[in-house]
Design a protein around this motif. Structure first.
Motif, short mmCIF file in Angstrom:
data_model
loop_
_atom_site.label_atom_id
_atom_site.label_comp_id
_atom_site.label_asym_id
_atom_site.label_seq_id
_atom_site.Cartn_x
_atom_site.Cartn_y
_atom_site.Cartn_z
N UNK A 73 0.81 -1.23 0.00
CA UNK A 73 0.00 0.00 0.00
C UNK A 73 0.83 1.27 0.00
N UNK A 74 2.10 1.17 -0.37
CA UNK A 74 3.02 2.30 -0.25
C UNK A 74 2.48 3.58 -0.89
N UNK A 75 2.00 3.51 -2.12
CA UNK A 75 1.53 4.71 -2.81
C UNK A 75 0.31 5.30 -2.12
N UNK A 76 -0.64 4.47 -1.75
CA UNK A 76 -1.85 4.95 -1.08
C UNK A 76 -1.53 5.52 0.29
N UNK A 77 -0.59 4.91 1.01
CA UNK A 77 -0.22 5.42 2.34
C UNK A 77 0.45 6.78 2.23
N UNK A 78 1.23 6.99 1.19
CA UNK A 78 1.93 8.27 1.02
C UNK A 78 0.94 9.41 0.75
N UNK A 79 -0.29 9.08 0.39
CA UNK A 79 -1.29 10.10 0.04
C UNK A 79 -2.20 10.46 1.20
N UNK A 80 -1.94 9.93 2.40
CA UNK A 80 -2.81 10.22 3.55
C UNK A 80 -1.97 10.27 4.81
N UNK A 81 -2.49 10.84 5.89
CA UNK A 81 -1.74 10.85 7.14
C UNK A 81 -1.57 9.42 7.68
N UNK A 82 -0.33 9.11 8.06
CA UNK A 82 -0.02 7.78 8.58
C UNK A 82 0.89 7.93 9.79
#
Length: 167
Positions: A73-82
């Motif tokens: 999920x690297x790309x999707x995680x980079x697009x939201x607060x984690x």
């Protein structure tokens, strides 16, 4: 708008799952819509506004399911607060000082631009999986070093960041 938060975890013997559960309880108590799920069960993070990802540390490496989740999920995680957390030290050190992320976890944090990482003490006792884990327990070096007050305080900080209106 309710913020939907995923608390995903990689846990072999249940300790990290319990930490994730506490994080989820605190976030929900602060008005967030929270799902707490094993990282291996999550196929997509698109429906979440933010993610908290935790993994148990085993010989200095994040638990396999947490690593795979982060990679998948690297790309999707980079697009939201984690936010990231690790659990593992079988001593009180995690409650006494900040412990830096293990190198592999730090790489994940850097790749996705996480908002933070924390290491909590772990628990290893009773019936456990893995030869090394059984050796640790059988030698009397296991125990429960989780500090649920510290876990709750950290989760409350995450909740504050997610609920403060943007200026």
């Amino acid at each position: 708008m309710d913020r939907k938060v995923l608390v995903a975890y990689g846990s072999t013997n249940g300790s990290t799952a319990e930490i994730a559960g506490r994080v989820g309880e605190v976030l929900a108590g602060r008005g967030l819509d929270v799902e707490v799920r094993a990282a291996s069960e999550v196929t997509d993070v698109a429906g979440y506004d933010a993610v908290v990802l935790g993994g148990g540390l085993y010989a200095g490496r994040w638990q396999r399911d947490a690593r795979r989740f982060a990679r998948r999920n690297r790309t999707a995680l980079a697009a939201r607060p984690v936010w990231l957390f690790s659990s593992g030290p079988l001593d009180p050190s995690a409650s006494e000082r900040d412990i830096p992320a293990a190198p592999g976890v730090q790489r994940v944090a850097d790749r996705i631009g996480s908002r933070g990482h924390i290491t909590f003490g772990g628990r290893l006792e009773g019936e456990v999986e893995g030869r090394l884990a059984r050796m640790i327990v059988n030698s009397g070096k296991g125990g429960d070093y989780r500090d649920f007050d510290r876990i709750s305080a950290w989760a409350a900080g995450v909740a504050r960041e997610l609920t403060v209106p943007a200026e």
